[in-house]
Design an enzyme around this catalytic site. Structure first.
Site, PDB file in Angstrom:
ATOM      1  N   SER A  60       0.865  -1.191   0.000  1.00 27.82           N
ATOM      2  CA  SER A  60       0.000   0.000   0.000  1.00 27.82           C
ATOM      3  C   SER A  60       0.895   1.233   0.000  1.00 27.82           C
ATOM      4  O   SER A  60       2.063   1.156   0.401  1.00 27.82           O
ATOM      5  CB  SER A  60      -0.849  -0.003   1.278  1.00 27.82           C
ATOM      6  OG  SER A  60      -1.410   1.268   1.498  1.00 27.82           O
ATOM      7  N   TYR A  74      -0.964  -1.522  10.527  1.00 31.15           N
ATOM      8  CA  TYR A  74      -1.170  -1.584   9.073  1.00 31.15           C
ATOM      9  C   TYR A  74       0.033  -0.971   8.366  1.00 31.15           C
ATOM     10  O   TYR A  74       0.591  -1.540   7.428  1.00 31.15           O
ATOM     11  CB  TYR A  74      -2.463  -0.856   8.697  1.00 31.15           C
ATOM     12  CG  TYR A  74      -2.833  -0.954   7.231  1.00 31.15           C
ATOM     13  CD1 TYR A  74      -3.362  -2.128   6.713  1.00 31.15           C
ATOM     14  CD2 TYR A  74      -2.652   0.129   6.364  1.00 31.15           C
ATOM     15  CE1 TYR A  74      -3.713  -2.226   5.362  1.00 31.15           C
ATOM     16  CE2 TYR A  74      -3.003   0.046   5.024  1.00 31.15           C
ATOM     17  CZ  TYR A  74      -3.535  -1.138   4.529  1.00 31.15           C
ATOM     18  OH  TYR A  74      -3.873  -1.229   3.194  1.00 31.15           O
TER      19      TYR A  74
END
Ligand SMILES: NC(=O)c1ccc[n+]([C@@H]2O[C@H](COP(=O)([O-])OP(=O)(O)OC[C@H]3O[C@@H](n4cnc5c(N)ncnc54)[C@H](OP(=O)(O)O)[C@@H]3O)[C@@H](O)[C@H]2O)c1
Length: 261
Positions: free
Chosen positions: A125, A139
């Site tokens: 990401s 995350y």
């Protein structure tokens, strides 16, 4: 020629479903791992089969992987799209789901690649390098770690002909998130204005990059991360703010003043 066998972890929903559909459309034999049954779009795909497994159960993951290889043959591509979305401890959940499960499966699969193209693609990401305060620290840490794991395995597995790369999407439209952007036209319009390519990307565009990394077209590419965000993350944040507020920078303002006098 035999159809490439692609194992897609998290290939039932969101971007994963697009990857599954994209590779199936390109003639791959697709094996999918997730906990819950996929919807009809995936179920009806030719040559696709689904296995239910919780990736955090290492023993079940190993058993399931061996069963897939036994029933459908060795793999050509291994693609990871899972992320943690549970209610328990977010840090531990992210480490177990994103990192440990990926490590376990890569180590298990490394000896079970079929001849031909051999590729591992991990979906990271933009949060591997950029911070979004409403997303958990775990995350961000997991996505950054995945990019380094990609580089590590690219070096270690290269001699076996296995290429390892990652794809880092920004926000993309998925079936599951479309309504949110339609319901917030102001936000969508602002996203489009901020993005050099002038629009929000689609999950299918991430899928095409994954397909490229799985195919012979990328046969000399390994250890790389491809950002798929329409150029949004290339811009310096301060210049974006000026652009949004339509405030010219100091130099441009002075030049304008000089020209006037
Ligand atoms: N959406 C975006 O705009 C965006 C942006 C940047 C990066 N990404 C990354 O792209 C990837 C896909 O994102 P997404 O939003 O499409 O994800 P998603 O909709 O949450 O789908 C995740 C997939 O992983 C499976 N999964 C999750 N935990 C699992 C577990 N413990 N065991 C087995 N399967 C599991 C899910 O199926 P089950 O729940 O049924 O198990 C599902 O198939 C993620 O890695 C995400 O971080 C997404």
């Amino acid at each position: 020629m035999k159809a490439p066998h692609s194992l897609i972890v998290g290939g039932t929903r969101g971007i994963g479903r697009e990857v599954t559909c994209c590779l199936a459309a390109k003639g791959h034999q697709v094996s999918i791992l997730a906990r819950r049954l996929p919807g009809n779009t995936v179920k009806r795909l030719p040559r696709s089969r689904y296995w239910s497994v919780d990736l955090t159960d290492a023993a079940l993951l190993a058993k399931t992987f061996m069963e897939i290889v036994e029933k459908r043959g060795k793999i050509n591509n291994l693609i990871f799209l899972q992320r943690y979305r549970g209610d328990s401890d977010a840090w531990q959940g992210e480490m177990d789901t994103s990192l440990t499960a990926t490590k376990n499966l890569v180590e298990l699969a490394a000896d079970r690649f079929a001849p031909g193209e051999k590729s591992i693609v991990i979906i990271s990401s933009i949060n591997a390098s950029l911070i979004v305060p409403y997303l958990p620290v775990g995350y961000h840490a997991a996505k950054a770690a995945l990019c380094q794991m990609v580089r590590y395995w690219a070096v270690l597995l290269g001699p076996r002909g296995i290429r390892v790369n990652s794809v880092s999407p920004g926000t993309v439209l998925k079936e599951e998130s479309k309504a949110y952007f339609l319901d917030n036209p102001k936000l969508s319009a602002l996203y489009c204005r901020m993005t050099p390519l002038g629009r929000i990307g689609r999950a299918s565009e991430v899928a095409e990059v994954v397909a490229f990394l799985c195919g012979a077209q990328s046969s000399f590419v390994t250890g790389q991360d491809i950002v798929v965000d329409g150029g949004l993350s290339l811009q310096w944040q301060e210049s974006l703010v000026r652009e949004m507020l339509r405030v010219p920078n100091e130099g441009a303002a002075k030049a304008k003043k000089r020209n006037k006098s």
